[in-house]
Design a protein around this motif. Sequence first.
Motif, PDB file in Angstrom:
ATOM      1  N   GLY A  81      -0.993   2.315 -18.343  1.00  0.00           N
ATOM      2  CA  GLY A  81      -1.378   1.854 -17.047  1.00  0.00           C
ATOM      3  C   GLY A  81      -2.791   2.235 -16.756  1.00  0.00           C
ATOM      4  N   ILE A  82      -3.582   1.874 -16.101  1.00  0.00           N
ATOM      5  CA  ILE A  82      -4.482   2.085 -15.315  1.00  0.00           C
ATOM      6  C   ILE A  82      -4.901   2.659 -13.268  1.00  0.00           C
ATOM      7  CG2 ILE A  82      -5.734   0.606 -16.913  1.00  0.00           C
ATOM      8  CD1 ILE A  82      -6.558  -1.315 -14.688  1.00  0.00           C
ATOM      9  N   PHE A  83      -5.528   2.904 -13.001  1.00  0.00           N
ATOM     10  CA  PHE A  83      -5.887   2.841 -11.153  1.00  0.00           C
ATOM     11  C   PHE A  83      -7.931   3.151 -11.644  1.00  0.00           C
ATOM     12  CE2 PHE A  83      -5.985   6.904 -13.248  1.00  0.00           C
ATOM     13  CZ  PHE A  83      -6.428   8.267 -12.513  1.00  0.00           C
ATOM     14  N   GLN A  84      -7.433   2.323 -10.054  1.00  0.00           N
ATOM     15  CA  GLN A  84      -9.325   2.450 -10.062  1.00  0.00           C
ATOM     16  C   GLN A  84      -9.450   2.639  -8.500  1.00  0.00           C
ATOM     17  OE1 GLN A  84     -11.093  -0.921 -11.344  1.00  0.00           O
ATOM     18  NE2 GLN A  84     -13.101  -0.295  -9.912  1.00  0.00           N
ATOM     19  N   PRO A  85      -9.465   3.433  -7.432  1.00  0.00           N
ATOM     20  CA  PRO A  85      -9.755   4.163  -6.150  1.00  0.00           C
ATOM     21  C   PRO A  85     -10.819   2.979  -5.681  1.00  0.00           C
ATOM     22  CG  PRO A  85      -9.815   6.039  -7.300  1.00  0.00           C
ATOM     23  CD  PRO A  85      -9.622   5.423  -8.765  1.00  0.00           C
ATOM     24  N   GLN A 124      -1.865  -7.390 -14.974  1.00  0.00           N
ATOM     25  CA  GLN A 124      -2.156  -7.865 -16.399  1.00  0.00           C
ATOM     26  C   GLN A 124      -1.565  -6.008 -16.907  1.00  0.00           C
ATOM     27  OE1 GLN A 124      -1.387 -10.710 -17.683  1.00  0.00           O
ATOM     28  NE2 GLN A 124      -2.318 -10.996 -16.019  1.00  0.00           N
ATOM     29  N   VAL A 125      -2.302  -4.641 -16.816  1.00  0.00           N
ATOM     30  CA  VAL A 125      -1.876  -3.845 -16.894  1.00  0.00           C
ATOM     31  C   VAL A 125      -1.101  -2.988 -17.043  1.00  0.00           C
ATOM     32  CG1 VAL A 125      -2.437  -1.479 -17.793  1.00  0.00           C
ATOM     33  CG2 VAL A 125      -4.439  -2.884 -18.151  1.00  0.00           C
ATOM     34  N   ASN A 126      -1.022  -3.497 -15.576  1.00  0.00           N
ATOM     35  CA  ASN A 126       0.074  -2.110 -15.028  1.00  0.00           C
ATOM     36  C   ASN A 126       1.836  -3.021 -14.939  1.00  0.00           C
ATOM     37  OD1 ASN A 126      -1.692  -0.272 -14.699  1.00  0.00           O
ATOM     38  ND2 ASN A 126      -1.482  -0.129 -12.316  1.00  0.00           N
ATOM     39  N   VAL A 127       1.840  -4.399 -14.959  1.00  0.00           N
ATOM     40  CA  VAL A 127       2.985  -5.276 -14.648  1.00  0.00           C
ATOM     41  C   VAL A 127       3.225  -5.877 -15.721  1.00  0.00           C
ATOM     42  CG1 VAL A 127       3.992  -6.975 -13.154  1.00  0.00           C
ATOM     43  CG2 VAL A 127       2.295  -5.400 -12.263  1.00  0.00           C
ATOM     44  N   MET A 128       2.700  -6.815 -16.401  1.00  0.00           N
ATOM     45  CA  MET A 128       2.599  -7.926 -17.123  1.00  0.00           C
ATOM     46  C   MET A 128       3.239  -7.351 -18.476  1.00  0.00           C
ATOM     47  SD  MET A 128       2.974 -10.585 -15.982  1.00  0.00           S
ATOM     48  CE  MET A 128       3.129 -11.316 -16.952  1.00  0.00           C
ATOM     49  N   ALA A 145       4.263   3.884  -5.438  1.00  0.00           N
ATOM     50  CA  ALA A 145       4.881   2.290  -5.484  1.00  0.00           C
ATOM     51  C   ALA A 145       5.846   2.444  -3.768  1.00  0.00           C
ATOM     52  CB  ALA A 145       5.901   2.850  -6.738  1.00  0.00           C
ATOM     53  N   PHE A 146       5.897   3.680  -3.467  1.00  0.00           N
ATOM     54  CA  PHE A 146       6.481   3.868  -1.887  1.00  0.00           C
ATOM     55  C   PHE A 146       5.428   4.178  -1.207  1.00  0.00           C
ATOM     56  CE2 PHE A 146       9.946   3.730  -5.166  1.00  0.00           C
ATOM     57  CZ  PHE A 146      10.904   2.783  -4.471  1.00  0.00           C
ATOM     58  N   ASN A 147       4.505   5.296  -1.773  1.00  0.00           N
ATOM     59  CA  ASN A 147       4.259   5.809  -0.710  1.00  0.00           C
ATOM     60  C   ASN A 147       2.518   5.233  -1.201  1.00  0.00           C
ATOM     61  OD1 ASN A 147       3.433   7.804   0.959  1.00  0.00           O
ATOM     62  ND2 ASN A 147       2.295   9.656  -0.590  1.00  0.00           N
ATOM     63  N   ILE A 148       2.020   3.322  -0.702  1.00  0.00           N
ATOM     64  CA  ILE A 148       1.184   3.044  -0.722  1.00  0.00           C
ATOM     65  C   ILE A 148      -0.435   4.332  -0.652  1.00  0.00           C
ATOM     66  CG2 ILE A 148       0.201   1.238  -1.036  1.00  0.00           C
ATOM     67  CD1 ILE A 148       2.471   0.570  -2.382  1.00  0.00           C
ATOM     68  N   PRO A 149      -1.919   4.195  -1.517  1.00  0.00           N
ATOM     69  CA  PRO A 149      -2.434   4.895  -1.567  1.00  0.00           C
ATOM     70  C   PRO A 149      -3.739   3.839  -0.852  1.00  0.00           C
ATOM     71  CG  PRO A 149      -2.620   4.544  -3.979  1.00  0.00           C
ATOM     72  CD  PRO A 149      -1.038   3.912  -3.446  1.00  0.00           C
ATOM     73  N   HIS A 159      -4.419  -2.172  -4.667  1.00  0.00           N
ATOM     74  CA  HIS A 159      -3.919  -2.680  -5.647  1.00  0.00           C
ATOM     75  C   HIS A 159      -3.203  -2.058  -6.638  1.00  0.00           C
ATOM     76  CE1 HIS A 159      -7.765  -0.639  -6.322  1.00  0.00           C
ATOM     77  NE2 HIS A 159      -7.976  -0.682  -7.010  1.00  0.00           N
ATOM     78  N   TYR A 160      -3.329  -1.186  -7.055  1.00  0.00           N
ATOM     79  CA  TYR A 160      -2.376   0.142  -7.790  1.00  0.00           C
ATOM     80  C   TYR A 160      -1.370   0.504  -7.044  1.00  0.00           C
ATOM     81  CZ  TYR A 160      -0.988   4.331 -10.531  1.00  0.00           C
ATOM     82  OH  TYR A 160      -0.101   5.343 -10.582  1.00  0.00           O
ATOM     83  N   GLY A 161      -0.714   0.867  -5.278  1.00  0.00           N
ATOM     84  CA  GLY A 161       0.559   0.618  -5.444  1.00  0.00           C
ATOM     85  C   GLY A 161       1.109   0.121  -5.537  1.00  0.00           C
ATOM     86  N   VAL A 162       0.668  -1.292  -5.595  1.00  0.00           N
ATOM     87  CA  VAL A 162       0.964  -2.985  -5.278  1.00  0.00           C
ATOM     88  C   VAL A 162       1.709  -3.114  -6.639  1.00  0.00           C
ATOM     89  CG1 VAL A 162       1.265  -5.313  -5.325  1.00  0.00           C
ATOM     90  CG2 VAL A 162       0.043  -3.834  -3.534  1.00  0.00           C
ATOM     91  N   SER A 163       0.954  -2.714  -7.711  1.00  0.00           N
ATOM     92  CA  SER A 163       1.623  -3.028  -8.720  1.00  0.00           C
ATOM     93  C   SER A 163       2.403  -1.981  -9.452  1.00  0.00           C
ATOM     94  CB  SER A 163       0.621  -2.660 -10.004  1.00  0.00           C
ATOM     95  OG  SER A 163       0.216  -1.363  -9.825  1.00  0.00           O
ATOM     96  N   LYS A 164       2.610  -0.755  -8.804  1.00  0.00           N
ATOM     97  CA  LYS A 164       3.656  -0.058  -9.099  1.00  0.00           C
ATOM     98  C   LYS A 164       4.480  -0.128  -8.366  1.00  0.00           C
ATOM     99  CE  LYS A 164       1.862   2.499 -12.579  1.00  0.00           C
ATOM    100  NZ  LYS A 164       1.821   2.290 -14.006  1.00  0.00           N
ATOM    101  N   THR A 165       4.928  -0.582  -7.263  1.00  0.00           N
ATOM    102  CA  THR A 165       6.317  -1.221  -6.676  1.00  0.00           C
ATOM    103  C   THR A 165       6.646  -2.552  -6.902  1.00  0.00           C
ATOM    104  OG1 THR A 165       4.891  -0.514  -4.289  1.00  0.00           O
ATOM    105  CG2 THR A 165       7.015  -2.043  -4.176  1.00  0.00           C
ATOM    106  N   ALA A 166       5.343  -3.189  -7.884  1.00  0.00           N
ATOM    107  CA  ALA A 166       6.305  -4.170  -9.142  1.00  0.00           C
ATOM    108  C   ALA A 166       7.412  -3.783 -10.196  1.00  0.00           C
ATOM    109  CB  ALA A 166       4.803  -5.178  -9.059  1.00  0.00           C
TER     110      ALA A 166
END
Length: 259
Positions: A86-90, A106-110, A139-143, A148-155
């Motif tokens: 996984g990756i994250f980028q503020p 691509q990294v966090n979901v696919m 995923a539940f506490n979208i930052p 974009h990161y939060g959405v990928s983790k919800t997925a």
Amino acid sequence: MKIDLANKLAIVTGSTEGIGFAIAKGLADAGATVVVNGRTQSKVDAAVARIGGTARGVAADLASAEGHSLLVSAEPRADIVVSNLGIFQPADFFDTDDATWDRHWQVNVMAGVRLARSYLPTMAANRWGRFLLLASESAFNIPVEMIHYGVSKTADVALARGLAKRMAGTGVTVNSVLPGPTLSEGVEAMLETERQKSGKDIEEIAAAFVQEHRSTSIIRRAASVEEVANMVVYLASPLASATTGAALRVDGGVIDTLM
């Protein structure tokens, strides 16, 4: 309670450092043969050497279908798969371009989707398997600073739930794990400037960060990578046979809901 993963083969993606390495080490300590994955051969080799025993590695960038094919060619089957990469980028939403969104997807979901397509059918045929996706409390506490990161983790959470239902009755469980702020190498790097400026210990700086930016935290500190790994090792074991389709928190209480 004794966790015994002898004769189990476990693949852990993104496992040359941080949470992924701690998971790989924990699985190996429980008796599993662990396959380490990272993008560069040198980092994979170093991680394999640190784990020792029967551990082996595959260098492949799983953000692409080509990299995924390299992994599957080298390791065509597994009893346990932990999709940790996984990756994250503020970045502010209005400054986040399509390329950033696509990279996180691509990294966090696919990467997890491809792993599931490749490894779940064999697990089902063998009537046993463990598939785990590393999501996040985000995923539940979208930052707001990285939507974009939060959405990928919800997925990831949704993917795990859907796959668990798809694998119903096969003996294969699928779950997601939700770490909160965790003192990995990536987080340490993010806090390094503050450490140099203040001269404080990195744990103290991390605790202050948690209390400022994740104020609902109950433990009031960052978790260790080993604390996250402990949950994953349990879920990967035969002892967790009645847990599937779940999103399990190792978030220190950051998510402020009852369920």
